[in-house]
Design a protein around this motif. Structure first.
Motif, short mmCIF file in Angstrom:
data_model
loop_
_atom_site.label_atom_id
_atom_site.label_comp_id
_atom_site.label_asym_id
_atom_site.label_seq_id
_atom_site.Cartn_x
_atom_site.Cartn_y
_atom_site.Cartn_z
N LEU A 6 63.98 -30.02 93.77
CA LEU A 6 63.62 -28.76 93.13
C LEU A 6 62.18 -28.80 92.62
CD1 LEU A 6 66.88 -27.96 91.14
CD2 LEU A 6 66.12 -27.01 93.32
N ARG A 7 61.75 -29.96 92.13
CA ARG A 7 60.35 -30.08 91.68
C ARG A 7 59.40 -29.90 92.87
NH1 ARG A 7 62.11 -34.58 88.13
NH2 ARG A 7 62.22 -33.77 86.00
N ALA A 8 59.76 -30.45 94.00
CA ALA A 8 58.93 -30.27 95.20
C ALA A 8 58.88 -28.79 95.57
CB ALA A 8 59.50 -31.10 96.34
N PHE A 9 60.02 -28.13 95.51
CA PHE A 9 60.10 -26.69 95.78
C PHE A 9 59.15 -25.92 94.86
CE2 PHE A 9 63.04 -22.80 95.03
CZ PHE A 9 62.25 -22.01 95.86
N LEU A 10 59.21 -26.20 93.57
CA LEU A 10 58.38 -25.51 92.60
C LEU A 10 56.89 -25.79 92.83
CD1 LEU A 10 60.42 -26.03 89.30
CD2 LEU A 10 60.45 -24.08 90.85
N THR A 11 56.57 -27.03 93.13
CA THR A 11 55.17 -27.41 93.30
C THR A 11 54.55 -26.72 94.52
OG1 THR A 11 55.61 -29.54 92.28
CG2 THR A 11 53.55 -29.32 93.49
N ILE A 12 55.28 -26.70 95.63
CA ILE A 12 54.76 -26.03 96.83
C ILE A 12 54.61 -24.53 96.56
CG2 ILE A 12 55.17 -25.49 99.26
CD1 ILE A 12 56.81 -28.08 99.42
N ALA A 13 55.57 -23.96 95.86
CA ALA A 13 55.49 -22.54 95.54
C ALA A 13 54.27 -22.23 94.68
CB ALA A 13 56.77 -22.09 94.83
N GLN A 14 53.97 -23.11 93.73
CA GLN A 14 52.81 -22.91 92.86
C GLN A 14 51.50 -23.09 93.60
OE1 GLN A 14 53.73 -25.89 89.96
NE2 GLN A 14 55.09 -24.58 88.76
N GLN A 15 51.44 -24.08 94.46
CA GLN A 15 50.19 -24.42 95.14
C GLN A 15 49.96 -23.62 96.42
OE1 GLN A 15 47.91 -26.46 93.74
NE2 GLN A 15 49.33 -26.50 92.01
N GLY A 16 51.03 -23.21 97.07
CA GLY A 16 50.89 -22.48 98.31
C GLY A 16 50.39 -23.33 99.47
N HIS A 17 50.50 -24.65 99.30
CA HIS A 17 49.98 -25.55 100.34
C HIS A 17 50.73 -26.87 100.25
CE1 HIS A 17 47.16 -27.70 102.90
NE2 HIS A 17 46.62 -26.53 103.21
#
Length: 298
Positions: A6-17
């Protein structure tokens, strides 16, 4: 599913990359991809789609993002509640550092923190201000130091002091810059820093105010390297006043007196972490140590 997915999911969503998210999570890009694939397989939906500019959320990903945020926050609250039941503060906290540890009083901070909370394990990660801020936002760093003005409602910001940055030049250029104005200085070679660094923001703002655009001949991300390059005659740069004055006393460089820039030094963490016992323990000790003495003299 796992919280780290879930942290990976959130991080990609925040960064867009994907690549940027992997850097912030300190794991390989392939590892992040595997975590997201496993999460998508378990949920039975596709969370991300490739775009021309990076990685974007699918409609399903957009709908599930708020729930993922709540789940990660709830997991953190569960850990905090368990710690309170045990009557102790224990666990691992990751601290983001910038510039040099002596100026940040890192020794005093860590010494007091570990004496007061011996069951806390502290991990340090060093970087430039912008990268530390993004890691805090992504959750891979719990709290950290930041140089520059910060007006973002997601962060709790405690200003520790205001630093002054000076323009410095090679010693051999002393006569050249002694009476020089901006029309001369702006055309000389400059040592640049990464776009997310505090020096980059300060120099860019300074040039813009004078109607010039910064063009650097080399880019570095460490103040010690900048000082060395100036002393070797590569170009000008901004240096923290205490560093610049010490180098000037050692005849390594000269200070140009045509400009200076103030820059706040702060300690920050996400406002969403105000109930996190580990973060608040670190936050409290940092502020106490900075309150005990005046900022280091230039």
């Amino acid at each position: 599913m796992e919280i780290y997915q879930l942290r990976a999911f959130l991080t990609i969503a925040q960064q867009g990359h994907l690549t940027r998210a992997a850097e912030l999570l300190h794991i390989s890009q392939s590892a992040v991809s595997k975590q997201i694939k496993a999460l998508e397989d378990e949920l039975g939906v596709v969370l991300f789609a490739r775009t021309s500019s990076g990685t974007g959320l699918t409609p399903a990903g957009q709908q599930l993002l708020p729930l993922a945020e709540k789940t990660v926050a709830s997991a953190r609250e569960l850990v905090n509640a368990a710690q309170k039941l045990r009557g102790e503060i224990a666990g691992t906290v990751t601290l983001g550092t910038i510039i040099d540890p002596e100026f940040l009083r890192l020794g005093a901070v860590l010494g007091e923190l570990l004496e007061r909370y011996p069951t806390i394990d502290v991990k340090l990660t060093h970087g430039i201000s912008g990268s530390i801020l993004e890691r805090i936002r992504a959750g891979s760093v719990d709290a950290g130091f930041y140089l520059g003005a910060l007006d973002d409602p997601v962060f709790r910001v405690a200003q520790l002091c205001t630093l002054t940055y000076l323009v410095v030049a090679p010693k051999a250029w002393e006569d050249k810059i002694a009476q020089a104005d901006w029309s001369v200085v702006a055309q000389l070679p400059w040592i640049g820093t990464p776009a997310h660094s505090s020096q980059h923001r300060l120099v860019t703002e300074m040039f813009a105010e004078q109607g010039y655009v910064l063009s650097s001949v080399v880019e570095v991300d460490q103040e010690a390297s900048m000082r060395s390059l100036v002393s070797m005659g590569v170009g000008l740069c901004l240096l923290r006043e205490d560093v610049a004055r010490e180098a000037e006393r050692q005849q390594q460089l000269v200070v140009w007196h045509g400009a200076s820039r103030p820059c706040p030094l702060s300690f920050v963490h996400l406002k969403a972490r105000v109930d996190d016992a580990l973060v608040i323990a670190l936050y409290t000790v940092v502020l106490e140590q900075w309150a005990q003495a005046a900022p280091a003299a230039p």
